[in-house]
Write a protein that holds these residues in place. Sequence first.
Motif, PDB file in Angstrom:
ATOM      1  N   LEU A  80      -6.517  -9.281  -7.782  1.00 14.96           N
ATOM      2  CA  LEU A  80      -5.490  -9.370  -6.743  1.00 14.96           C
ATOM      3  C   LEU A  80      -4.089  -9.202  -7.312  1.00 14.96           C
ATOM      4  O   LEU A  80      -3.214  -8.590  -6.681  1.00 14.96           O
ATOM      5  CB  LEU A  80      -5.606 -10.696  -6.001  1.00 14.96           C
ATOM      6  N   ALA A  81      -3.859  -9.732  -8.511  1.00 16.85           N
ATOM      7  CA  ALA A  81      -2.555  -9.560  -9.139  1.00 16.85           C
ATOM      8  C   ALA A  81      -2.270  -8.090  -9.417  1.00 16.85           C
ATOM      9  O   ALA A  81      -1.130  -7.624  -9.297  1.00 16.85           O
ATOM     10  CB  ALA A  81      -2.490 -10.367 -10.435  1.00 16.85           C
ATOM     11  N   LYS A  82      -3.322  -7.345  -9.764  1.00 14.40           N
ATOM     12  CA  LYS A  82      -3.163  -5.920 -10.047  1.00 14.40           C
ATOM     13  C   LYS A  82      -2.954  -5.111  -8.761  1.00 14.40           C
ATOM     14  O   LYS A  82      -2.028  -4.301  -8.674  1.00 14.40           O
ATOM     15  CB  LYS A  82      -4.393  -5.403 -10.794  1.00 14.40           C
ATOM     16  N   VAL A  83      -3.816  -5.298  -7.781  1.00 16.41           N
ATOM     17  CA  VAL A  83      -3.723  -4.459  -6.586  1.00 16.41           C
ATOM     18  C   VAL A  83      -2.495  -4.796  -5.748  1.00 16.41           C
ATOM     19  O   VAL A  83      -2.006  -3.954  -4.989  1.00 16.41           O
ATOM     20  CB  VAL A  83      -5.008  -4.539  -5.728  1.00 16.41           C
ATOM     21  N   GLY A  96       1.431   6.689  -0.962  1.00 18.51           N
ATOM     22  CA  GLY A  96       1.236   5.318  -0.504  1.00 18.51           C
ATOM     23  C   GLY A  96       0.703   4.373  -1.551  1.00 18.51           C
ATOM     24  O   GLY A  96       0.708   3.160  -1.352  1.00 18.51           O
ATOM     25  N   GLU A  97       0.238   4.903  -2.673  1.00 19.81           N
ATOM     26  CA  GLU A  97      -0.286   4.075  -3.758  1.00 19.81           C
ATOM     27  C   GLU A  97       0.594   4.258  -4.984  1.00 19.81           C
ATOM     28  O   GLU A  97       0.999   5.382  -5.316  1.00 19.81           O
ATOM     29  CB  GLU A  97      -1.730   4.458  -4.082  1.00 19.81           C
ATOM     30  N   LEU A  98       0.887   3.155  -5.668  1.00 18.01           N
ATOM     31  CA  LEU A  98       1.748   3.190  -6.842  1.00 18.01           C
ATOM     32  C   LEU A  98       0.934   2.978  -8.113  1.00 18.01           C
ATOM     33  O   LEU A  98      -0.021   2.197  -8.129  1.00 18.01           O
ATOM     34  CB  LEU A  98       2.824   2.101  -6.765  1.00 18.01           C
ATOM     35  N   THR A  99       1.325   3.654  -9.181  1.00 19.61           N
ATOM     36  CA  THR A  99       0.811   3.377 -10.516  1.00 19.61           C
ATOM     37  C   THR A  99       2.011   3.135 -11.422  1.00 19.61           C
ATOM     38  O   THR A  99       2.894   3.996 -11.533  1.00 19.61           O
ATOM     39  CB  THR A  99      -0.028   4.551 -11.061  1.00 19.61           C
ATOM     40  N   SER A 100       2.054   1.947 -12.007  1.00 19.29           N
ATOM     41  CA  SER A 100       3.196   1.546 -12.836  1.00 19.29           C
ATOM     42  C   SER A 100       4.504   1.702 -12.071  1.00 19.29           C
ATOM     43  O   SER A 100       5.530   2.107 -12.629  1.00 19.29           O
ATOM     44  CB  SER A 100       3.229   2.358 -14.138  1.00 19.29           C
ATOM     45  N   PRO A 129       2.362  -2.768  -2.712  1.00 24.19           N
ATOM     46  CA  PRO A 129       3.227  -3.922  -2.423  1.00 24.19           C
ATOM     47  C   PRO A 129       3.520  -4.088  -0.941  1.00 24.19           C
ATOM     48  O   PRO A 129       3.739  -5.214  -0.470  1.00 24.19           O
ATOM     49  CB  PRO A 129       4.502  -3.615  -3.225  1.00 24.19           C
ATOM     50  N   GLN A 130       3.513  -2.988  -0.180  1.00 23.29           N
ATOM     51  CA  GLN A 130       3.807  -3.071   1.247  1.00 23.29           C
ATOM     52  C   GLN A 130       2.706  -3.781   2.030  1.00 23.29           C
ATOM     53  O   GLN A 130       2.900  -4.213   3.161  1.00 23.29           O
ATOM     54  CB  GLN A 130       4.035  -1.668   1.830  1.00 23.29           C
ATOM     55  N   LEU A 131       1.515  -3.905   1.441  1.00 23.24           N
ATOM     56  CA  LEU A 131       0.395  -4.559   2.107  1.00 23.24           C
ATOM     57  C   LEU A 131       0.112  -5.944   1.544  1.00 23.24           C
ATOM     58  O   LEU A 131      -0.734  -6.667   2.072  1.00 23.24           O
ATOM     59  CB  LEU A 131      -0.886  -3.710   1.960  1.00 23.24           C
TER      60      LEU A 131
END
Length: 329
Positions: A310-313, A85-89, A318-320
Motif C-alpha cells: 500500500l505504501a508503494k501503490v 495516469g500512473e506514476l513511476t518515481s 496519489p490521486q486515488l
Amino acid sequence: MESLPIIDIAPLVGHGDHVRVAEEIAAACEAHGFFYAVGHGVAPDVLQALEEESRRFFALPLERKMAIAMSRGGRAWRGYFPIGGELTSGRPDLKEGLYLGTELSPDHPRVRAGVPMHGANLWPEEVPGLKAAATAYMEGATRAAAALMQGVSLSLGLDADWFSRTYTAEPTVLFRIFHYPAGGSQEHWGVGEHTDYGLLTLLAQDRYGGLQVRTPSGWIEAPPIEDALVCNIGDMLERLTGGRFKSTPHRVRNVSGHDRLSFPLFFDPDFEARLQPLPVAADRIEADKSERWDRASVHEFEGTYGDYLLAKVGKVFPQLKDTALGASS
C-alpha cells in the motif's frame, strides 16, 4: 551481446528433473534476477485471445474506457487508468492500462472488512470476451508462478512446498494489461526504472518489445521470445534471501512504431503475511542495504506485505490514495 537465460520449467509444471531447474533458477536469480520461462503450460491460444480482446478494449473511445475507471473500483483498486495516469518515481508513464486481480465476492471476509486491494474486477460491457480471456490467462499464469516458486524453494535449499506453506497459501495475485501507444521516443519512458514489490512476476509481451533490464554490465534488452514468459523476482524475495536474489531494476520504452501490449502477473505473499529473512540470509542483510540500486532498503520496514504494498501503490496513484486506500495507507 549479453542476454537473459532461458529456463525450461516443464519439470516443475509436471514431473521431471527438479534439481536441474532449481540450479538454473538460482544461477539466473543471482546473476540477473530475470530469466525467460518456457514450458510454463500457458497455451498459445490463451495468449492470442488475451491480446485480441485487449486490443479491442484499448481501441474504445476514452469515455467508454473511463466507464470502468479505477475511481469506480473503490478499495478493490481495480479498473482502467488513462495515459499519464500512473506514476513511476513521480513521473507519468507513457501508457494506459487495466488493473485486475483475484476475483472476490462481496461476502469474502476481507472484502466485508474493507481490506484494500481485495474485491471484484471491473469489465467493459463493449468487450464481453475480455473477461474470459483475461481470466483464462490469469489462471494459467498463476499455476505457472506457483510451480516456479517450488523451484525457487528448492534453489534455496528448502523443500518444494515451503513457500506455499508459509507465504502463498492465499497469495496476493495482481494482473495488469498495459498498452504503450505508438510514437514513443528516446525521451519518453513507457515505464521508468523500478523494481517489483513482491515475490515473482510473470510477463507476457507482444511481438514489439521494449523491456530493458539493468544488469551489472549495464542495461540490456529483453525482447519477446515466442512461447516464453519473462520472469523476474521482486523486493520481498530479495528481503527473504538477504539480497542473494536481487529485485532487479527494469524499464520500458516503446520505440517500435507500433502499439505495444504487455501482461504482467504478480504472484506475491499473502497480504497479511509478515516476511522474515531466511536464517541463511541473516548475514547478508547489511551488505544488501548498501548495494541496492535506489539506496532504499527492503529490510527496514515493519509490518505486513500489505503495508509495504500500500505504501508503494499510494505513490503510483496519489490521486486515488485517499478514496481507494483510506486510512489503511
